[in-house]
Design a protein around this motif. Structure first.
Motif, PDB file in Angstrom:
ATOM      1  N   LEU A   1     -76.263 112.271  15.242  1.00 20.49           N
ATOM      2  CA  LEU A   1     -75.763 113.108  14.149  1.00 20.49           C
ATOM      3  C   LEU A   1     -76.507 112.881  12.850  1.00 20.49           C
ATOM      4  CD1 LEU A   1     -71.992 113.623  14.611  1.00 20.49           C
ATOM      5  CD2 LEU A   1     -73.886 115.147  14.959  1.00 20.49           C
TER       6      LEU A   1
ATOM      7  N   HIS B   1     -78.416 118.132  18.885  1.00 17.19           N
ATOM      8  CA  HIS B   1     -77.092 117.620  18.582  1.00 17.19           C
ATOM      9  C   HIS B   1     -76.883 117.501  17.078  1.00 17.19           C
ATOM     10  CE1 HIS B   1     -73.668 114.672  18.479  1.00 17.19           C
ATOM     11  NE2 HIS B   1     -73.206 115.660  19.197  1.00 17.19           N
TER      12      HIS B   1
ATOM     13  N   HIS C   1     -71.136 122.371  18.837  1.00 24.67           N
ATOM     14  CA  HIS C   1     -70.665 121.076  18.351  1.00 24.67           C
ATOM     15  C   HIS C   1     -70.300 121.048  16.868  1.00 24.67           C
ATOM     16  CE1 HIS C   1     -71.295 117.791  21.472  1.00 24.67           C
ATOM     17  NE2 HIS C   1     -71.456 118.916  22.120  1.00 24.67           N
ATOM     18  N   HIS C   2     -71.251 121.464  16.020  1.00 25.38           N
ATOM     19  CA  HIS C   2     -71.041 121.187  14.597  1.00 25.38           C
ATOM     20  C   HIS C   2     -71.244 122.416  13.737  1.00 25.38           C
ATOM     21  CE1 HIS C   2     -72.745 117.642  16.730  1.00 25.38           C
ATOM     22  NE2 HIS C   2     -71.545 117.196  16.421  1.00 25.38           N
TER      23      HIS C   2
ATOM     24  N   HIS D   1     -66.832 109.024  13.170  1.00 26.00           N
ATOM     25  CA  HIS D   1     -67.179 109.964  12.100  1.00 26.00           C
ATOM     26  C   HIS D   1     -66.352 109.705  10.849  1.00 26.00           C
ATOM     27  CE1 HIS D   1     -69.553 112.272  14.915  1.00 26.00           C
ATOM     28  NE2 HIS D   1     -68.555 112.240  15.774  1.00 26.00           N
TER      29      HIS D   1
ATOM     30  N   HIS E   1     -65.638 119.682  18.644  1.00 23.51           N
ATOM     31  CA  HIS E   1     -66.288 118.466  18.141  1.00 23.51           C
ATOM     32  C   HIS E   1     -66.024 118.418  16.649  1.00 23.51           C
ATOM     33  CE1 HIS E   1     -68.343 117.164  21.806  1.00 23.51           C
ATOM     34  NE2 HIS E   1     -68.135 118.416  22.129  1.00 23.51           N
TER      35      HIS E   1
ATOM     36  N   HIS F   1     -73.304 106.640  15.774  1.00 25.86           N
ATOM     37  CA  HIS F   1     -72.955 108.026  16.085  1.00 25.86           C
ATOM     38  C   HIS F   1     -72.948 108.891  14.827  1.00 25.86           C
ATOM     39  CE1 HIS F   1     -71.638 111.304  18.485  1.00 25.86           C
ATOM     40  NE2 HIS F   1     -70.442 111.375  17.947  1.00 25.86           N
TER      41      HIS F   1
ATOM     42  N   GLY G   1     -62.277 112.104  18.294  1.00 26.19           N
ATOM     43  CA  GLY G   1     -63.719 112.276  18.103  1.00 26.19           C
ATOM     44  C   GLY G   1     -63.995 112.475  16.625  1.00 26.19           C
ATOM     45  N   HIS G   2     -64.208 113.731  16.260  1.00 24.10           N
ATOM     46  CA  HIS G   2     -64.448 114.024  14.841  1.00 24.10           C
ATOM     47  C   HIS G   2     -63.143 114.082  14.058  1.00 24.10           C
ATOM     48  CE1 HIS G   2     -68.648 115.003  13.933  1.00 24.10           C
ATOM     49  NE2 HIS G   2     -68.772 115.277  15.218  1.00 24.10           N
TER      50      HIS G   2
HETATM   51  S1  RUQ Z   1     -70.147 114.679  18.223  1.00 20.61           S
HETATM   52  S2  RUQ Z   1     -67.107 113.821  18.834  1.00 20.61           S
HETATM   53 CU1  RUQ Z   1     -71.201 116.393  18.643  1.00 20.61          CU
HETATM   54 CU2  RUQ Z   1     -69.115 113.051  17.771  1.00 20.61          CU
HETATM   55 CU3  RUQ Z   1     -68.624 115.259  19.560  1.00 20.61          CU
END
Ligand code: RUQ
Ligand code: CUA
Length: 658
Positions: free
Chosen positions: A252, A183, A134-135, A410, A518, A344, A455-456
């Motif tokens: 997040l 996450h 993801h990040h 985000h 992501h 988020h 998304g991001h």
């Molecule tokens: S997250 S957009 Cu891990 Cu927002 Cu996916």
């Protein structure tokens, strides 16, 4: 009308080319006289390009042999890897294998060091060879990317990987012993002392079995601070620690910087502690998790947490020091603050003073101030949650709110005091002004549509202490009609936006053939000092030293010891030595291949049919694999890189006698 358009095109081209030509370093031979290549208008007309298309093309085109200004490191989502893209060309430069086997890089197909590293990420003896990245988090020095390392999480199994940017290869995978999904990771502290990771779906610690009815009592979240040892370039499990969290489904996170250095901030979205079970007549998760008007921002003083661990007030749980909730409360390590519906993203501003939180079900972003948070703590301006954790008063810590639109997720920042927030439901990017001390000065400036369901977002150095502005990439979830149809599974659509001028402009659509990216981070390309060849011939890229199995030309051999066979092989254009490897069925074989070349790009691959072996030896590298010769027969092995005119002859036979 047509004529008018042509005149517009001509004017625009002339202007753009004049502007380009004005830059001293850019020679413009074809256009020196007229300011326009002869055929430019015809091409534009034939291709039906608008003036906006032409400006977009000129802004993104990187001529053959020229390099991009920025590198974007994007997660490959559930492909389990990391992808490097050049900006502004949006050319894919590399797929970096991380959690998932990748044959081209010889990753996860027999290479012993790599198998060992992948095995460190196994879960309770189950071999894990997939992931959901993801990040990515680039290493930082004083809050700025330093171009040395990149970390990335695997959400599915709560793992973190370390990638070395000297060779862009994965060096370590660590599995969190207490949580099964993460996450809020990876996020680094400003000097990369720690890589922060938060759980997503709460489970009992160590994911032990407990009935779902015991959710509130037994299920927990966790924020892990993985200690990064820069000297060794590895996460040090022994020096790492964690803070136990309530089962609120943390989302997040971001690390504080400058004035907020020492703090970490994390959203959560299930403070309802909903446990689902629609089959049993309970509200389904999507309803249960969204009942309350607020969830909690988790505010963690990690410098204090470090002291608490040093003072011996933590507990060893499955091999990692954990600060339990009551201790975290008593020692002022953990606080909560209400945040509007289904938060988020949490993104700290470049000056470190504010934290932008976006609520998926709230049209606003909420901006918190670290000064106000500190004051509310000093004033004990709080009430307690069911776990006794202090919940700071919302009005006391909230600094400003800006209404942006539907589904804010985000936020990134630029060099001119603007913030950019993705709007998932609106399929748009919102640009808004950071108002500093004055809450009324935070205002929406502009919105631009993107395609679709963003998304991001990633702006150039957009989450550091000194963002660059210039470019922003929208990482969209849906492509729908943007590209030629390729079947029901569509590529993701990454869109490049020019954020230099007054108004934002979408200047490139890039189909991402793997999903699903992501987060991404975008670093100035010249900060990365990648090697062309390993430091010495016979190099072990994981141990980062000369391999004990390095084989020099002339030293190739096959050594037999009972039914143990060891092969020492070299690879050089256009020869694999030895050409015949003769073994017997039932032998156990350990085989080392050294690429004895150091020439730029002189990589040799090695694949062995019938035994699932694929290696890649970059210049100077030694790679090893082992297997049991379970079948007799005649097999071919060969170099997989078309390295010379005689590449097809770069092969040999493995003869396995019955
Ligand atoms: S997250 S957009 Cu891990 Cu927002 Cu996916
Ligand atoms: Cu080496 Cu082909």
């Amino acid at each position: 009308m047509k004529r008018f358009l042509l005149i517009c095109l001509a004017l625009l081209l002339a202007l753009l080319i004049a502007a380009c030509g004005g830059r001293k370093s850019t020679p413009t031979p074809a256009t020196q006289q007229s300011g326009l290549p002869q055929d430019a208008l015809t091409i534009a007309q034939e291709r039906g390009l608008t003036p906006a298309d032409i400006s977009a093309a000129l802004k993104t085109y990187v001529p053959s042999g020229k390099w991009d200004d920025y590198l974007m490191f994007t997660s490959g989502g559930h492909s389990g890897n990391l992808i490097v893209i050049g900006l502004p060309s949006m050319r894919i430069l590399k797929h970096v294998a991380v959690f998932t086997p990748e044959s081209w890089q010889g990753y996860g197909f027999g290479n012993k060091d790599i198998e060992e590293m992948l095995d460190a990420g196994n879960v309770d003896g189950v071999k894990i060879r997939m992931g959901d990245t993801h990040h990515p988090a680039l290493s930082e020095t004083a809050g700025d990317y330093d171009g040395q390392w990149v970390f990335i999480n695997d959400k599915t199994n709560a793992r973190i990987a370390v990638v070395d940017l000297r060779d862009f290869e994965t060096k370590q995978i660590v599995k969190d012993p207490n949580i099964i999904s993460n996450h809020g990771s990876s996020f680094v502290t400003p000097n990369t002392d720690y890589v922060i990771q938060t759980s997503q779906y709460a489970t009992p610690l160590g994911w032990d079995y407990a009935p779902i009815e015991e959710y509130q009592e037994k299920y927990r979240g966790m924020m892990t601070f993985w200690k990064f040892d820069r000297e060794k370039g590895r996460i040090d499990m022994e020096q790492s620690f964690a803070v136990e969290l309530p089962p609120y489904w943390q989302d997040l996170c971001d690390a504080g910087k400058l004035v907020s250095d020492g703090w970490a901030f994390c959203n959560s979205f299930n403070s309802e502690m909903a446990t689902g079970g629609i089959e049993e007549g309970n509200p389904p998760f999507e309803a249960g998790v969204s009942q309350r008007d607020t969830d909690y921002l988790h505010i963690v003083d990690w410098k204090k947490a470090e002291e608490v661990v040093k003072a011996g007030k933590s507990e060893d749980i499955n091999g990692i020091q954990v600060i339990r909730i009551p201790t975290a409360v008593a020692e002022n390590v953990l606080f909560l603050a209400p945040e509007p519906k289904s938060p988020h993203g949490a993104d700290v501003t470049p000056d470190g003073k504010y934290i932008t939180v976006a609520g998926k079900l709230d049209p606003h972003v909420t901006i918190y101030s670290i000064d106000k948070i500190k004051k509310a703590i000093a004033d004990q301006n709080w009430t307690d949650d069911p776990f006794g954790i202090h919940v700071l008063d919302f009005d006391a810590v909230k600094h400003a709110q800006v209404e942006l639109g539907l589904g804010p997720l985000h936020t990134q920042y630029d060099d001119k005091g603007f913030a950019y927030t993705s709007l998932f439901l609106d399929s748009a990017v919102a640009k808004w002004k950071l108002g500093g001390d004055d809450p009324a000065a935070y205002v929406l400036v502009e919105k631009i549509p993107v395609q679709y369901n963003i998304g991001h977002i990633s702006a150039a150095e957009g989450d550091t202490v000194s963002p660059d502005g210039k470019y922003l990439v929208a990482l969209n979830k849906w492509a729908v009609d943007r590209f030629s149809p390729v079947g029901p599974l569509l590529p993701q659509n990454l869109q490049l936006l020019d954020i230099n001028g007054e108004a934002m402009q979408v200047i490139y659509d890039m189909a991402m053939g793997v999903g699903e990216p992501h987060y991404a981070q975008t670093i100035k390309a010249d900060k990365i000092k990648a090697l062309n060849a390993y430091p010495e011939v016979g190099w072990d890229p994981i141990k980062w030293q000369k391999s004990e199995f390095a084989t020099a030309a002339g030293e190739e051999k096959v050594v037999r010891n009972g039914n143990e066979v060891e092969v020492f092989m070299t690879a050089v254009r256009s020869h694999l030595t030895p050409e015949h490897v003769k073994i017997k069925k039932g032998d156990h074989v350990v085989w080392h291949v050294t690429n004895i070349e150091t020439a730029h790009d002189a990589t040799h691959g090695f694949q062995l049919g019938g035994y699932n072996i694929s290696l890649s030896m970059e210049p100077g590298e030694t790679a090893s694999f082992e297997f049991d010769a379970v079948n007799d027969g005649t097999y071919a092995y060969y170099c997989t890189e078309f390295c010379s005119a005689l590449h097809l002859e770069m092969m040999g036979y493995l003869l396995v006698e019955p």
